[in-house]
Design a protein around this motif. Sequence first.
Motif, short mmCIF file in Angstrom:
data_model
loop_
_atom_site.label_atom_id
_atom_site.label_comp_id
_atom_site.label_asym_id
_atom_site.label_seq_id
_atom_site.Cartn_x
_atom_site.Cartn_y
_atom_site.Cartn_z
N TRP A 152 0.82 -1.22 0.00
CA TRP A 152 0.00 0.00 0.00
C TRP A 152 0.85 1.27 0.00
CZ3 TRP A 152 0.10 -3.87 3.57
CH2 TRP A 152 0.77 -3.62 4.75
N GLY A 153 2.16 1.10 -0.24
CA GLY A 153 3.01 2.27 -0.35
C GLY A 153 4.40 2.03 0.19
N ARG A 154 5.23 3.04 0.01
CA ARG A 154 6.59 3.03 0.52
C ARG A 154 6.67 4.10 1.61
NH1 ARG A 154 10.49 4.54 -2.98
NH2 ARG A 154 11.91 2.91 -2.29
N PHE A 155 7.21 3.74 2.78
CA PHE A 155 7.14 4.60 3.95
C PHE A 155 8.52 4.96 4.49
CE2 PHE A 155 3.23 2.31 3.65
CZ PHE A 155 2.26 3.22 4.03
N VAL A 156 8.60 6.17 5.02
CA VAL A 156 9.77 6.64 5.74
C VAL A 156 9.25 7.17 7.07
CG1 VAL A 156 11.64 8.34 5.80
CG2 VAL A 156 10.98 7.29 3.63
N ASN A 169 7.48 13.09 18.77
CA ASN A 169 6.27 12.97 17.96
C ASN A 169 6.65 12.20 16.70
OD1 ASN A 169 4.32 14.69 19.49
ND2 ASN A 169 5.91 16.21 19.13
N GLU A 170 5.87 11.19 16.35
CA GLU A 170 6.24 10.29 15.26
C GLU A 170 5.47 10.59 13.99
OE1 GLU A 170 5.70 6.35 16.80
OE2 GLU A 170 7.26 6.63 18.32
N TRP A 171 6.20 10.61 12.88
CA TRP A 171 5.67 10.93 11.56
C TRP A 171 5.92 9.79 10.59
CZ3 TRP A 171 3.35 15.59 10.24
CH2 TRP A 171 3.38 16.58 11.22
N ALA A 172 5.06 9.68 9.59
CA ALA A 172 5.26 8.74 8.49
C ALA A 172 5.12 9.51 7.18
CB ALA A 172 4.23 7.61 8.54
N LEU A 173 6.06 9.28 6.28
CA LEU A 173 5.96 9.80 4.93
C LEU A 173 5.58 8.62 4.05
CD1 LEU A 173 9.21 11.98 4.76
CD2 LEU A 173 6.91 12.66 5.49
N GLN A 174 4.57 8.79 3.21
CA GLN A 174 4.12 7.69 2.36
C GLN A 174 4.18 8.08 0.90
OE1 GLN A 174 -0.08 6.72 2.39
NE2 GLN A 174 0.29 4.68 1.56
N GLU A 175 4.85 7.25 0.12
CA GLU A 175 4.79 7.32 -1.34
C GLU A 175 3.71 6.33 -1.76
OE1 GLU A 175 7.35 5.79 -5.17
OE2 GLU A 175 8.49 6.47 -3.41
N LEU A 176 2.66 6.84 -2.35
CA LEU A 176 1.55 5.97 -2.77
C LEU A 176 1.99 5.04 -3.88
CD1 LEU A 176 -1.33 8.60 -2.79
CD2 LEU A 176 -0.93 6.81 -1.08
N PRO A 177 1.43 3.83 -3.92
CA PRO A 177 1.75 2.93 -5.03
C PRO A 177 1.17 3.46 -6.33
CG PRO A 177 0.05 1.99 -3.64
CD PRO A 177 0.51 3.24 -2.96
N ASP A 178 1.75 3.05 -7.44
CA ASP A 178 1.30 3.52 -8.76
C ASP A 178 -0.19 3.30 -8.99
OD1 ASP A 178 3.79 4.45 -9.45
OD2 ASP A 178 4.37 2.60 -10.46
N TYR A 179 -0.72 2.17 -8.54
CA TYR A 179 -2.13 1.88 -8.78
C TYR A 179 -3.06 2.84 -8.04
CZ TYR A 179 -2.40 -0.44 -4.21
OH TYR A 179 -2.36 -0.73 -2.87
N ALA A 180 -2.56 3.50 -6.98
CA ALA A 180 -3.38 4.43 -6.21
C ALA A 180 -3.42 5.83 -6.80
CB ALA A 180 -2.88 4.48 -4.78
N ALA A 181 -2.52 6.11 -7.72
CA ALA A 181 -2.44 7.47 -8.27
C ALA A 181 -3.75 7.94 -8.88
CB ALA A 181 -1.32 7.57 -9.30
N GLY A 182 -4.45 7.08 -9.56
CA GLY A 182 -5.73 7.45 -10.16
C GLY A 182 -6.88 7.46 -9.18
N ALA A 183 -6.68 6.89 -7.98
CA ALA A 183 -7.75 6.79 -7.00
C ALA A 183 -7.78 7.95 -6.04
CB ALA A 183 -7.60 5.48 -6.21
#
Length: 129
Positions: A101-105, A113-127
């Motif tokens: 469901w993505g790539r996370f940092v 305080n905790e943060w997540a950065l998410q790169e959405l998967p290609d299939y989610a770009a249109g959604a």
Amino acid sequence: MTLDWKIELIAIPVTDVDRAKDFYTRIGFHADHDHVVSDDLRFVQLTPPGSACSIVLGTGITEMAPGSQKGVQIVVPDADEAREHLLAQGVSTGEVDEQQWGRFVYFSDPDGNEWALQELPDYAAGAQA
């Protein structure tokens, strides 16, 4: 009537407002406002680049304990680039976490305080809406 609900401001509890403001601006957040209302209230609003939602930190802003905000997530176009940017600013991160469901940092601010950065998967770009 159509409901149009937008999250526009998230409180981030910190111990040292100036240190936190420096941290967030160093990693690229825009300093929108820094206003001392009274001895008991200082309002510092910062916005991640390209975001419609900002964070607020300061004194008298929230009753949450410093470092207790967990899991706020920011969508980024490239997790590797975002990670390299954080590392270049002296922010500790793990490796990029690959999931279906993505790539996370993941990273934390000086208060924990905790943060997540998410790169959405290609299939989610249109959604995205």
